[in-house]
Design an enzyme around this catalytic site. Structure first.
Site, PDB file in Angstrom:
ATOM      1  N   ASP A 175     -40.828 -73.019 -20.866  1.00 38.96           N
ATOM      2  CA  ASP A 175     -39.505 -72.664 -20.376  1.00 38.96           C
ATOM      3  C   ASP A 175     -38.680 -72.131 -21.548  1.00 38.96           C
ATOM      4  OD1 ASP A 175     -37.521 -72.731 -18.205  1.00 38.96           O
ATOM      5  OD2 ASP A 175     -38.721 -74.395 -17.456  1.00 38.96           O
ATOM      6  N   ASP A 177     -35.155 -68.994 -18.230  1.00 39.33           N
ATOM      7  CA  ASP A 177     -34.086 -69.654 -17.492  1.00 39.33           C
ATOM      8  C   ASP A 177     -32.865 -68.731 -17.369  1.00 39.33           C
ATOM      9  OD1 ASP A 177     -33.113 -72.237 -16.347  1.00 39.33           O
ATOM     10  OD2 ASP A 177     -31.691 -72.159 -18.009  1.00 39.33           O
ATOM     11  N   GLU A 187     -35.753 -66.287 -14.077  1.00 36.53           N
ATOM     12  CA  GLU A 187     -34.984 -66.908 -12.995  1.00 36.53           C
ATOM     13  C   GLU A 187     -33.802 -65.991 -12.700  1.00 36.53           C
ATOM     14  OE1 GLU A 187     -32.900 -71.214 -12.041  1.00 36.53           O
ATOM     15  OE2 GLU A 187     -32.776 -70.413 -14.069  1.00 36.53           O
ATOM     16  N   HIS A 207     -38.713 -77.339  -9.787  1.00 37.01           N
ATOM     17  CA  HIS A 207     -38.005 -78.538 -10.245  1.00 37.01           C
ATOM     18  C   HIS A 207     -36.557 -78.590  -9.777  1.00 37.01           C
ATOM     19  CE1 HIS A 207     -37.069 -75.291 -12.932  1.00 37.01           C
ATOM     20  NE2 HIS A 207     -36.030 -75.958 -13.381  1.00 37.01           N
ATOM     21  N   ASP A 208     -36.063 -77.512  -9.191  1.00 32.95           N
ATOM     22  CA  ASP A 208     -34.662 -77.445  -8.741  1.00 32.95           C
ATOM     23  C   ASP A 208     -34.519 -77.524  -7.227  1.00 32.95           C
ATOM     24  OD1 ASP A 208     -33.444 -77.277 -11.221  1.00 32.95           O
ATOM     25  OD2 ASP A 208     -33.539 -75.089 -11.294  1.00 32.95           O
TER      26      ASP A 208
END
Length: 575
Positions: free
Chosen positions: A103, A210, A267, A344-345
């Site tokens: 990440d 991210d 993202e 994960h979100d």
């Protein structure tokens, strides 16, 4: 096996398995997952038929936002392990033919990062301009106000007053996550060296990037339009996403990444037009390999704030439109796209788009969703536990079991605004039980032993394992050829075998208006698939594909398919 087209990038036909370190596997009994736990599970990961692992942030961090507040890009969060452990993991992956991506969190750092500590120490510090500082504004009564009305993504003002230097700094996320000033070339160089080159030189194969479209803010820092008259803060996505220099910055990043043949997946929230997405992922632009669009996983979320919604809040036509949006990225373009339903979100896909009401419907709908995901074009992402059909936390759990800052902020805000109204707090819990990020962060369910086999210690893990782990776990499903896990392995194998159709094929919806059944085709130059998915809990009528071809059933999730489609039944036909 279908060969990859000559000249295609390695990441196009890859299946990527996402790991959330804190919740995957605890090797030392401290109740927190760690890198050694991941290393010990690599044979299991390989057995799924995946090609790449994506590791959520493992950097040193105060963990205010579960590692997305990085204090040191070149060190590891001590409970997870060390840089040496990471080097062992990278090597262990490569020896098994797995690639590994990390990440990349560079829109902001932790307020504990040495850069920010210097930046906030004085207005004359050389690193003052490495973050976004602005003077206060004052109203007609002389009261100090933030520089503008931007709302943080986690609620409240996006600005925090610093008493020592008497200015505000910008934080689009938590107060403890100050935004980096990408306008400063020296800052960008430090990011590239510390966050990217440090790990690329150790052998990582790329990054999930991210909040990739937030680095360039609109330079006027103007007030956002008033969409919420009751609030002093307003959603400002149009002013801090897709800013005027964003593509310049991504071009610089790509110059580094291309030296290593590294992949990137960005993202990309709040970019809703095809033209806007293509500016990031067109091969000619030389910026990102691909992006995550959130139209599908955002279904059912509130417009102004995700938890302010009714459940489920979406229709099957909405889902079809969201899928089409991501598939259209590669239709007649030089771009690439992604396929995912969990990360994960997000809440678990079975609870959101299938059914967890009964074991039978849970298993069948998990397989149906695997069928949909496995047959859509693009690079596929599977989130840990998705392959065994893990579901959201039980409705009976109270707010005490939720750990995520986003969940807790919303619950406490509701409590404050409604003066502890039990009806409103119950509504808040209904939304949280459906949409909270906590659901994806429950410990991985390995077996029926203590703590779901996630941690051998009798000590309490950092998050409570789901109550259903004796019935839903890896060990049980590995022994069952009819399990969700076995079905995912089958779909991954078919995806490789029929890559021309499933990975690269052209997508077309056949029944856009149907609110119960989703039917689409996938076509290559020589053959076709028809995918038929019943998204309802009721039996639906079904007509066999046209008789102009010899259609055969390639895969289904009901043992003895009848003429009609059972609840959550799926079928994939090949011609």
């Amino acid at each position: 096996m279908s060969p990859i087209a000559v000249g295609e990038k390695w990441w196009k036909n890859s299946i990527i398995y996402q790991i959330y370190p804190a919740s995957f596997k605890d090797s030392n009994g401290d109740g927190i997952g760690d890198i050694q736990g991941i290393i010990s599970s690599l044979d299991y990961i390989s057995s799924l038929g995946v090609d790449v692992i994506w590791l959520c942030p493992m950097y040193d961090s105060p963990q205010i936002d579960m590692g997305y507040d990085v204090a040191d890009y070149e060190n590891v969060y001590p409970p997870y392990g060390t840089v040496q452990d990471m080097e062992v993991l990278i090597d262990a992956c490569h020896r098994r033919g797995l690639r590994i991506i990390l990440d990349l969190v560079v829109n902001h750092t932790s307020d504990q990062h040495k850069w920010f500590k210097e930046s906030r120490s004085s207005k004359t510090n050389p690193k003052r301009d490495w973050y976004i500082w602005k003077p206060a504004k004052y109203d007609e009564n002389g009261q100090r106000q933030p520089p503008n009305n931007w709302r943080s993504i986690f609620g409240g003002s996006a600005w925090e007053w610093d008493e020592q230097t008497e200015e505000y700094y910008l934080h689009l996320f938590c107060v403890e996550q100050p935004d980096v000033n990408w306008e400063n070339a020296e800052t960008r160089k430090a990011i590239y060296d510390s966050a990217m080159e440090f790990w690329l030189q150790k052998g990582v194969d790329g990054f999930r990037v991210d909040t990739v479209n937030m680095y360039s803010k609109h330079p006027e820092y103007a007030n956002a339009p008033i969409l919420d008259p009751k609030s002093t803060t307003q959603p400002a996505f149009s002013l801090f996403c897709n800013g005027p220099r964003i593509h310049e910055y991504l071009g610089e990043m790509n110059d580094i990444l291309s030296k290593y043949d590294a992949m990137t997946v960005g993202e990309l929230p709040n970019t809703h037009t095809l033209e806007g997405v293509l500016r990031y992922v067109s091969a000619a632009e030389n910026q990102l390999s691909m992006v995550f669009q959130f139209d599908l996983v955002d279904l059912g979320m509130g417009k102004d704030y995700k938890f302010l919604t009714t459940i489920p809040g979406w229709t099957l036509r909405d889902l079809k439109a969201a899928v089409k949006s991501a598939q259209d990225v590669i239709k007649g373009t030089d771009a690439w796209t992604t396929v995912f339903m969990e990360n994960h979100d997000q809440g678990r896909s079975v609870s959101r788009f299938g059914s967890d009401k009964t074991p039978e419907l849970r298993v069948r709908s998990a397989k149906m969703l695997a069928m949909m995901q496995g047959t859509l074009s693009g690079t596929q992402f599977i989130y840990q536990g998705q392959e065994i059909g893990m579901v959201n936390a039980p409705k009976e759990w109270t707010i005490d079991e939720y750990k995520d800052i986003d969940s807790l902020n919303y619950y406490h805000m509701t409590r404050q605004v409604t003066n502890n109204d039990p009806v409103e707090l119950e509504k808040a819990m209904v939304s949280l039980q459906h949409l909270a990020r906590d659901h994806s962060r429950l410990p991985m369910q390995w077996n029926a032993d203590v703590n779901a086999g996630f941690s051998s210690s009798s000590a309490k893990p950092w998050m409570r394992p789901h109550d259903n782990y004796p019935d839903i776990n890896v060990s049980l499903q590995e022994k069952d050829q009819d399990s969700v896990l076995s079905f995912w392995k089958q779909m991954n194998q078919l995806r490789k075998e029929y890559a021309d159709l499933m990975v690269y094929g052209e997508f077309e919806i056949l029944d856009e208006a149907n609110q119960s059944v989703f039917t689409f085709t996938k076509k290559s130059k020589t053959r076709s698939l028809i995918v038929i998915l019943n998204f309802s809990e009721t039996v639906q009528s079904f007509e066999k594909p046209g008789t102009d071809r010899d259609w055969k059933l390639l895969v289904g999730n009901v043992e003895d398919p009848q003429e009609a489609l059972q609840a959550f039944e799926g079928r994939v036909f090949l011609a």
